[in-house]
Design a protein around this motif. Structure first.
Motif: not given
Lengths: 113, 112
Positions: A31, A33, A94, A96, A100-103, B34, B36, B44, B46, B49, B51, B97-98, B100
């Protein structure tokens, strides 16, 4: 170290120009963005891509398009730049699924004059 | 309606003065919250996280906690280098696509 690299830190473009913002990630992420960030509005999603040549509109796609010809590269295109597109642009990636944390990349500060 | 709301918008503390930042969310079926940190003019970075309700995570002077409706970022004995904007985010409901959805952030200033 994981890396998301944006091609420019600062850009100044004229109204009506076609603008390309490039983003490259070296983590083999599926992914990618594009967000823009404005004071008082926070980060807003413009477009995302979940695979090569695949793209989906985010919350504010108007005036933008994207291209993903290779897995590691995701380009944001401003077809005809306008002053209201002056902003900080942030690329992220990231994989899916959970965990898995977005960087994020370091950002591109675009000014349209 | 905002799905993620952060408070306060800005917070000024003296060095060593502990406090907490709040992030409340309205999404159901949370698939992660999350945190940041963002320094001026940068992307940003990280932090954590979380859950599930009751979960806690720590990193140096920061500890993040989660309940069913909100998350807190506790800052213990902060130093000037902790000054930054702190952002929280949740996976966009129904989004692919996850991606945020972010809150507007808390701008934290730690004075020496």
């Amino acid at each position: 170290d994981v890396k998301v690299t944006q091609s420019s830190r600062y850009l100044v473009k004229r109204t009506g120009e076609k603008v390309f913002l490039e983003c490259v990630q070296d983590m083999d992420h599926e992914n990618m963005f594009w967000y823009r960030q404005d004071p008082g509005l926070g980060l807003r999603l413009i477009y995302f891509s979940y695979d090569v040549k695949m793209k989906e509109k985010g919350d504010i796609p108007e005036g933008y398009s994207v291209s993903r010809e290779k897995k590691e590269r995701f380009s944001l295109i401003l077809e005809s730049a306008s002053t209201n597109q002056t902003s900080m642009y942030l690329c992220a990636s990231n994989n899916r699924g959970q965990g898995v944390d977005p960087f994020f990349g370091q950002g591109t500060r675009l000014t349209v004059v | 309606e905002d799905q993620v709301t952060q408070s306060p918008e800005a917070l000024r503390l003296q060095e060593g003065e502990s406090s907490s930042l709040n992030c409340s969310y309205t999404v159901s079926g949370l698939r992660g919250l999350f945190w940041y940190r963002q320094d001026p003019g940068k992307g940003p970075e990280f932090l954590f996280t979380l859950y599930s309700a009751g979960e806690e995570k720590e990193k140096e002077r920061l500890k993040a906690t989660l309940t069913k409706k909100e998350s807190f970022l506790h800052i213990t004995a902060p130093k000037p280098e902790d000054s930054a904007t702190y952002l929280c985010a949740v996976p966009t409901p129904g989004g692919g696509a996850d991606g945020l959805t972010f809150g507007k952030g808390t701008h934290l200033i730690i004075q020496p």
